[in-house]
Each structure stands twice: as structure tokens, then as C-alpha cells.
Enzyme design. Structure first.
Site, PDB file in Angstrom:
ATOM      1  N   ARG A 228      13.466   5.399  -4.798  1.00 49.25           N
ATOM      2  CA  ARG A 228      13.157   6.519  -3.904  1.00 49.25           C
ATOM      3  C   ARG A 228      14.105   6.631  -2.721  1.00 49.25           C
ATOM      4  NH1 ARG A 228       6.543   6.805  -3.367  1.00 49.25           N
ATOM      5  NH2 ARG A 228       6.197   7.882  -5.328  1.00 49.25           N
TER       6      ARG A 228
ATOM      7  N   HIS B  66       6.264   9.471   3.797  1.00 52.26           N
ATOM      8  CA  HIS B  66       5.279   9.395   2.730  1.00 52.26           C
ATOM      9  C   HIS B  66       4.411   8.146   2.778  1.00 52.26           C
ATOM     10  CE1 HIS B  66       3.505  10.194  -1.140  1.00 52.26           C
ATOM     11  NE2 HIS B  66       4.039   9.125  -1.699  1.00 52.26           N
TER      12      HIS B  66
ATOM     13  N   GLU C  56      -2.814   1.085   3.473  1.00 53.45           N
ATOM     14  CA  GLU C  56      -1.500   1.383   4.029  1.00 53.45           C
ATOM     15  C   GLU C  56      -1.303   0.834   5.430  1.00 53.45           C
ATOM     16  OE1 GLU C  56       1.495   5.242   4.525  1.00 53.45           O
ATOM     17  OE2 GLU C  56      -0.488   5.491   3.650  1.00 53.45           O
TER      18      GLU C  56
ATOM     19  N   SER D 238       0.684   1.842  -4.118  1.00 56.90           N
ATOM     20  CA  SER D 238      -0.267   2.011  -3.005  1.00 56.90           C
ATOM     21  C   SER D 238      -1.699   2.022  -3.527  1.00 56.90           C
ATOM     22  CB  SER D 238       0.024   3.310  -2.265  1.00 56.90           C
ATOM     23  OG  SER D 238       0.084   4.391  -3.187  1.00 56.90           O
ATOM     24  N   LEU D 239      -1.919   2.661  -4.679  1.00 49.11           N
ATOM     25  CA  LEU D 239      -3.262   2.673  -5.257  1.00 49.11           C
ATOM     26  C   LEU D 239      -3.663   1.268  -5.680  1.00 49.11           C
ATOM     27  CD1 LEU D 239      -3.114   5.933  -7.412  1.00 49.11           C
ATOM     28  CD2 LEU D 239      -3.892   5.642  -5.062  1.00 49.11           C
TER      29      LEU D 239
END
Length: 414
Positions: A186, A245, A269, A285-286
Site C-alpha cells: 500500500r 486510513h 486500532e 485490522s479485522l
């Protein structure tokens, strides 16, 4: 995954009952379970919220805002000072879990709700907790550029399915920046898009050939968002830009969510358990929230009651809409996709002037943590890109910092 299914998360399944899995950027194989193509986060939240509301032992207080953590004379967190519609109140507890999300709202373009400005991070720092890796802010490369706040996402799964990044002339450009092209990590994709836009060539996500007529069913959120903005992604490229993000840094914790202060836990987070390193993989993140959120809850459940009195806590100030707009503009310019010492020093000076004029404000504390950590890391690593230090340092390390003097002064005053 089994626990989330038990709670009712409706993951997409193949005919044989196995999970449908997507390939996302920097992954070596398809490993991300899906709900309706791009709705896993929302579906997981809906299932967990429904379970919480149905549980007799959980009391939900909506429209309340934590203003400070309550400490006793030994530095143990005893609960929180909370602002509600009825005024300020203290909520005392043997364990306090921060699950306050990230800090995307500190930036002018973000995929997060604008009100998410790192307040949990700031609350913990002001209490004296250790903060880890605050400089690592991930920018999603393909937010949909339609002027919305927050900016809606064109999920990475689109590129996993073959969508290409092109300039205004329709020519793909990612192969100039990385051999993996659209599926590069990313940070590389975000910086490439930023450079293309700065050069005036524009950046668009072209899904016409790869997905085309299947977009409404395969990616309903992206399709609906584009259509509402007057863009038909079946026949038009989608304008995109990088957006703040995800924050890989946060309150330093162990693998059970325990922070450096006794009685304090953090999950999701706002925490930094270390699973992301400098550049979060898509959808981890999940994983982090589901695994370490549960662990923090189990640890907090078993925390012993300590019969000590909390000290008085001062309430931070609120920033005006004008101040917040200025903060977001300065953070995007000087602590955004590309950074350097001149910009970060200027940002820190601006933050100091605003803090001197307004007082202690939680967004300013969070922004200062990011800016100072970014200035201290004289290298480019993962999501932290320094124009003046483009190479990675040979020594990989976590950054740790505290604002412990604030908590110590508060105890001395009490």
C-alpha cells in the site's frame, strides 16, 4: 472466524461451504474472507453489536465521550471522566479498555469518520501510558475522489480482481514503480498515486475490462458510491487519491491488551500490539480487533477490584471547527504520504502555538505524538516515507514515547 460465525457474521461461502477468500495487495495468496464482496467490516460490526445489545450483563451508554482517564495516587487507572448529555460523571472500574479506533480525522482526506481524531491515544498518553510507533499512519491508495468526508473506499479487492491504475490518458503507470504493479504494498501504491497527481497526470482506477458488468453484484458499495456521484464504473474509470486510513501505532500493549499502566487495556486500532509492523496488510485490522479485542476483554474481566480513590482529573478543551480544519490541513501537508524534517518541524511549531493559545486538546496531543515520532525516525519504512531519508535504516526498531510528566505532575498537585 468460528466465533464470528457463531455471532452471526454472514461470510460468503462456496458451494462446498468453505469461505470465499479474496486476494489483496501484498498478499501472496487469497486469504481474506468476504461478505458481499466488500462488506466484511460492517457485517462483523453488526453481528457484534447485536450480541452486545442482547447481553444482560452489558450496559450501553450512547452519546457519551471520555474526557480523561482517572488515576489513583499509585498511577493505576481507575476508570474515566465521561461527558454525557447530563453533564460530567466519573465511571469507576477495576479495568478500563480503550477501543476508540484510529486518528484518520486528523487528516484532511481520510476514510475514517472525521470525528475519530486519536482521542483514545491522547487519553492514554496524558495519563502516562507508553505510546508505540505513532509515526506509522497508513494511507489507503484508492479512496474515491468525489469530495466526500470521509472519503469512500475503492477496496483493494478490485485490484485483486484485475482493475488497473491509469492516468488521465488511460495509460497504466504502476509498473514504473514496482514489479507487482497494482498489487504492490500500500505505501508504494499510495506514493505512486500521490506523485502522479502532483505531476498533473491524475490517477484513476479502471475496472471496466476486469470486472465491468459484474460490479453491481461483486462490489455493491463501490458501485453504489460511484453511481451516486455520477460515475458509472462499468464504463468510466474511478478517480482516486490516497487517504489516511489506518494507524499501526497506538497504546503499547502486550498480547492480552494490557497497557503500561495498571488497570488500563487497549484493543483494536488505538492499540499497538505489534502485529502490523510498519505497514498493515489489508484486512489484518479485522483480525486484530477480533483476536486481541477478545483477549483484552477476557483479561479485563478478571482484573481485581482495587479500593483506592481516583484523583481529580482536568477536562481538555474542545477545538473550534476552524482550528480542526487547520489541523487537518497541516497534518496532510506535513505528516502525510511524504514527509521531511522541514515540514515536520514546521508542523510541531504550529501545534505548539495552537496549544499555547487554546490549551490541552486531545487532537493536538495525538497529532503531536505522530509528528514527533515521524521526525525522530530518520528513515523510510513501510507507511512512513521521508523525502530526506528515502532509504530504510539497517536497524528495525519500535519507537516508544510517554508524556509521563503530565501524569506525575497531576499526582503531585493532588
Amino acid at each position: 472466524m468460528r466465533r464470528l460465525v457463531e455471532l452471526g457474521a454472514p461470510f460468503d461461502r462456496r458451494a462446498d461451504g468453505a469461505f470465499v477468500q479474496s486476494l489483496e495487495a501484498a498478499h501472496s495468496r487469497a486469504r481474506v474472507a468476504r461478505v458481499g464482496g466488500d462488506g466484511a467490516g460492517r457485517a462483523i460490526m453488526a453481528a457484534v453489536i447485536a450480541a452486545a445489545r442482547a447481553s444482560d450483563h452489558i450496559e450501553v451508554q450512547e452519546d457519551a465521550q471520555a474526557r480523561a482517564l482517572l488515576l489513583d495516587n499509585e498511577g493505576r487507572v481507575r476508570g474515566a471522566l465521561v461527558r454525557t448529555s447530563r453533564g460530567l460523571c466519573q465511571i469507576l472500574a477495576p479495568a478500563t479498555v480503550l477501543a476508540t479506533g484510529g486518528l484518520g480525522g486528523l487528516y484532511a482526506v481520510t476514510t475514517d469518520p472525521a470525528a475519530v481524531r486519536g482521542e483514545g491515544l491522547a487519553l492514554a498518553a496524558l495519563a502516562g501510558a507508553q505510546i508505540q510507533d505513532a509515526e506509522f499512519v497508513q494511507f489507503h491508495p484508492t479512496a474515491i475522489d468525489i469530495g466526500a468526508d470521509p472519503a469512500p473506499l475503492a477496496t483493494e479487492a478490485l485490484r485483486g480482481e484485475g482493475a488497473r491504475l491509469v492516468g488521465a490518458d488511460g495509460e497504466p503507470f504502476m509498473s514504473r514503480y514496482h514489479p507487482a504493479a497494482e498489487l504492490a504494498p500500500r505505501d508504494i501504491v499510495a506514493r505512486a498515486i500521490d506523485l502522479e497527481r502532483r505531476a498533473g497526470r491524475g490517477a484513476f482506477l479502471d475496472a471496466r475490462e476486469a470486472i465491468g458488468p459484474d460490479l453491481p453484484e461483486a462490489f455493491p458499495f463501490v458501485f453504489a458510491t460511484c453511481m451516486a456521484a455520477g460515475i458509472d464504473p462499468r464504463s468510466q474509470p474511478i478517480p482516486v487519491l490516497p487517504a489516511a486510513h489506518y494507524h499501526m501505532g497506538g497504546v503499547a500493549t502486550d498480547v492480552w491488551g494490557a497497557a503500561s499502566l495498571p488497570g488500563l487495556y487497549a484493543a483494536g486500532e488505538c492499540a499497538s500490539v505489534g502485529v502490523h509492523g510498519a505497514n498493515r496488510l489489508a484486512s489484518n485490522s479485522l483480525l486484530e480487533a477480533a483476536v486481541f479485542g477478545r483477549r483484552a476483554g477476557l483479561a479485563a474481566r478478571d482484573a481485581p477490584w482495587i479500593a483506592t480513590r481516583p484523583l481529580a482529573a482536568s477536562q481538555p478543551v474542545d477545538l473550534s471547527a476552524e482550528d480542526l480544519a487547520g489541523l487537518r490541513a497541516h497534518m496532510s501537508r506535513d505528516a502525510g504520504v511524504a514527509r521531511d524534517a522541514a515540514g515536520l518541524n514546521g508542523l510541531n511549531a504550529w501545534l505548539s502555538r495552537l496549544a499555547a493559545a487554546r490549551g490541552v486538546a486531545l487532537p493536538l496531543v495525538a497529532a503531536r505524538l505522530v509528528a514527533e515520532a515521524a521526525l525522530d525516525r530518520c528513515e523510510s519504512r513501510g507507511a512512513h516515507g521521508r523525502l530526506d531519508f528515502p532509504a530504510a535504516d539497517a536497524l528495525s526498531r519500535h519507537s516508544l514515547r510517554t508524556l509521563g510528566g503530565v501524569a506525575a505532575a497531576r499526582r503531585r498537585a493532588a
